[in-house]
Scaffold this motif. Structure first.
Motif, PDB file in Angstrom:
ATOM      1  N   GLN A  18       6.199  -2.143   1.705  1.00 56.12           N
ATOM      2  CA  GLN A  18       4.776  -2.092   2.045  1.00 56.12           C
ATOM      3  C   GLN A  18       4.531  -2.208   3.551  1.00 56.12           C
ATOM      4  OE1 GLN A  18       6.339  -4.464   0.459  1.00 56.12           O
ATOM      5  NE2 GLN A  18       5.378  -6.464   0.625  1.00 56.12           N
ATOM      6  N   GLN A  21       5.183   2.625   7.117  1.00 57.94           N
ATOM      7  CA  GLN A  21       4.147   3.646   7.104  1.00 57.94           C
ATOM      8  C   GLN A  21       4.766   4.946   6.615  1.00 57.94           C
ATOM      9  OE1 GLN A  21       1.301   2.384   8.241  1.00 57.94           O
ATOM     10  NE2 GLN A  21       2.277   0.529   8.993  1.00 57.94           N
TER      11      GLN A  21
ATOM     12  N   PRO B 226      -3.846   2.092   8.483  1.00 57.78           N
ATOM     13  CA  PRO B 226      -2.412   2.354   8.555  1.00 57.78           C
ATOM     14  C   PRO B 226      -2.115   3.349   9.683  1.00 57.78           C
ATOM     15  CG  PRO B 226      -3.150   2.445   6.286  1.00 57.78           C
ATOM     16  CD  PRO B 226      -4.376   2.296   7.122  1.00 57.78           C
ATOM     17  N   LYS B 258      -5.957   7.325  -0.928  1.00 59.01           N
ATOM     18  CA  LYS B 258      -4.712   6.594  -0.735  1.00 59.01           C
ATOM     19  C   LYS B 258      -4.907   5.457   0.282  1.00 59.01           C
ATOM     20  CE  LYS B 258      -0.050   7.328   0.594  1.00 59.01           C
ATOM     21  NZ  LYS B 258       0.244   7.842   1.920  1.00 59.01           N
ATOM     22  N   ILE B 262      -4.293   1.515  -0.253  1.00 58.96           N
ATOM     23  CA  ILE B 262      -3.417   0.704   0.582  1.00 58.96           C
ATOM     24  C   ILE B 262      -4.164  -0.508   1.109  1.00 58.96           C
ATOM     25  CG2 ILE B 262      -2.162   0.632   2.785  1.00 58.96           C
ATOM     26  CD1 ILE B 262      -1.422   3.543   2.340  1.00 58.96           C
ATOM     27  N   ASP B 265      -5.012  -3.144  -1.453  1.00 68.40           N
ATOM     28  CA  ASP B 265      -3.846  -3.761  -2.057  1.00 68.40           C
ATOM     29  C   ASP B 265      -3.650  -5.149  -1.450  1.00 68.40           C
ATOM     30  OD1 ASP B 265      -1.366  -4.525  -2.912  1.00 68.40           O
ATOM     31  OD2 ASP B 265      -0.506  -2.518  -2.720  1.00 68.40           O
ATOM     32  N   PHE B 268      -1.039  -5.498   0.972  1.00 67.86           N
ATOM     33  CA  PHE B 268      -1.056  -4.802   2.253  1.00 67.86           C
ATOM     34  C   PHE B 268      -0.854  -5.818   3.361  1.00 67.86           C
ATOM     35  CE2 PHE B 268      -3.222  -3.023   6.006  1.00 67.86           C
ATOM     36  CZ  PHE B 268      -2.499  -1.841   6.114  1.00 67.86           C
TER      37      PHE B 268
END
Lengths: 121, 338
Positions: A18, A21, B226, B258, B262, B265, B268
């Protein structure tokens, strides 16, 4: 599984999937997110693309599956210890130096033997 | 220790946080509204209803409407659709302000998909106009995407609020601009037309200035996303002059759900990934890959086999006194016990 190689609990931190990337369906390990000084951080990976965001911090190691004569880790440990011994201020510069040294040795046809003996920052 | 956060196992499915707003469950009812009822926002009291009403775009599409701008169907752009898109942005803004229960991002993307953006770009002969308006449209899509990803009903959304507010302003200006544009680029005959053209130039300056503000706002939001997505957005921001609207949209749109997944989550990771260094920490940090670097795991005849690279424990023992050792692996370990 990790415990089988780390019986003495030497490994401080473990980062898993996790933290990686996904970019163009390839994983990237973004070292800038670790919260560590990049002048003092080295990544060892058998896939160069994994650290393509900070290529100057990376050492590529040969992919290993089952060759029991492999001694890459032995050689690598030596270099990494030398970096510590020399109290290198910016590891990226040392890695550039080593890369250049290796290139020269390969071009000359010499046996590759990497050392920071002549490295000055 | 915080290492606990890093435990992942295949049996532990990442629990998705409930979506903070109804997103797809409300279908647009196939309302047959009188033509024009959704054209102008005279009926501001029914904003809530509007959001679930079927926009004209979803109605029977066989009855093609004539483009409003040009009589030539190949060249015009349907201002009606632009208005619907503007309305979507407006209801998104109301939605994140909490005055509405339903925020339909889906509708926004649906309508955008139907707009002939290449015609929109072709409408403007003036390069500066074209760039400004195209950039505004791209920024709008990025902003809606970021809102969709980051919107939460539980925390304040000031940043997204002002983002959408600026987007909406731009959207109104663009529509005004498109409506006043005759699309022919013919010579201006009288001073009156000249004045109209000058007014248009003012609008463009306004739009470009707002674009600049928007770009900076977007850049300030990006770090929470991200890396892969924020880098994608950055690339688009840098290239708004060279990328077409459909291309930009098709890059921005697909990863939205998505990214939401993420971010929602609970696993994360929060940055920085590693806990702060202490006075006992080693000066150097060594990040090690696991599979095919230190070990190799494979399954043979159904049994998992683990090979350990020669000198592995030697390596770790020698370096541990000098380096803070970190394992960074993409491996699919089923269960890892810390």
């Amino acid at each position: 599984m990790l415990d089988s190689i780390d019986t003495d609990r030497l490994i401080f931190h473990r980062l898993y999937r996790q933290h990686i990337q996904i970019e163009n369906f390839r994983s990237v390990k973004d070292l800038s997110k670790l919260g560590r000084d990049l002048t003092k951080l080295i990544i060892v990976d058998n896939i160069a693309e994994n650290f393509k965001l900070q290529p100057e911090n990376g050492i590529v190691i040969k992919t290993w599956r089952d060759d029991m004569r492999d001694n890459a880790l032995l050689e690598l440990a030596q270099i990494l210890l030398e970096i510590v011994k020399k109290r290198v201020k910016d590891v990226r510069k040392a890695l550039v130096y080593l890369r250049e040294l290796m290139k020269r040795q390969v071009v000359r046809g010499d046996n590759v033997s990497l050392t920071l003996d002549n490295f000055v920052e | 220790m915080s290492d606990k956060n890093y435990i992942i196992s295949s049996t532990l499915k990442p629990t998705k946080l409930p979506r903070s707003f109804v997103y797809t469950s409300v279908r647009f009812k196939s309302a047959r509204l009188p033509r024009g009822s959704d054209t102008d926002r005279t009926d501001s009291s029914s904003v809530i209803n509007k959001s679930i009403e079927l926009p004209s775009i979803f109605r029977n599409h066989s009855q093609a409407r004539a483009p409003c701008i040009s009589q030539n169907p190949d060249r015009g752009i349907d201002v009606q659709q632009l208005k619907e898109l503007e309305e979507c942005v407006w209801s998104l803004l109301e939605g994140i302000r909490g005055s509405m229960l339903i925020v339909s991002f889906e509708k926004y993307w649906e309508i955008s998909r139907l707009i002939k953006w290449e015609r929109f770009e072709d409408m403007f002969r003036d390069e500066s106009m074209r760039r400004g308006l195209r950039e505004a449209v791209i920024l709008e899509h990025i902003s809606v995407a970021l809102t969709e990803i980051l919107y939460s009903s539980k925390s304040p959304n000031q940043m997204l609020d002002s983002l959408l507010l600026n987007i909406h302003q731009n959207s109104l200006s663009s529509i005004q601009h498109v409506m006043s544009h005759n699309g022919t680029g013919e010579a201006f005959r009288d001073t009156f037309t000249k004045r109209i053209v000058m007014r248009r130039k003012d609008q463009i300056t306004e739009i470009r200035q707002r674009n600049l503000i928007l770009k900076n706002m977007i850049k300030s939001i990006l770090p929470v996303l991200p890396t892969s997505y924020s880098m994608l957005i950055l690339r688009i921001l840098k290239n708004t002059d060279h990328i077409t609207i459909p291309k930009a949209v098709s890059a921005i749109f697909p990863s939205i759900s998505k990214m939401r997944e993420i971010l929602s989550d609970p696993l994360f990771p929060k940055e920085p990934y590693l806990p702060p260094k202490s006075e006992f920490s080693k000066e150097y940090t060594l990040v090690l890959d696991l599979d095919e670097t230190l070990i190799h795991s494979c399954s043979e005849k159904g049994a998992d086999k683990l090979n350990i690279r020669p000198y592995c424990s030697d390596f770790l023992n020698k370096l541990a006194p000098h380096y803070e050792l970190v394992i960074f692996t993409a491996g699919l370990q089923s269960v890892i016990f810390i």
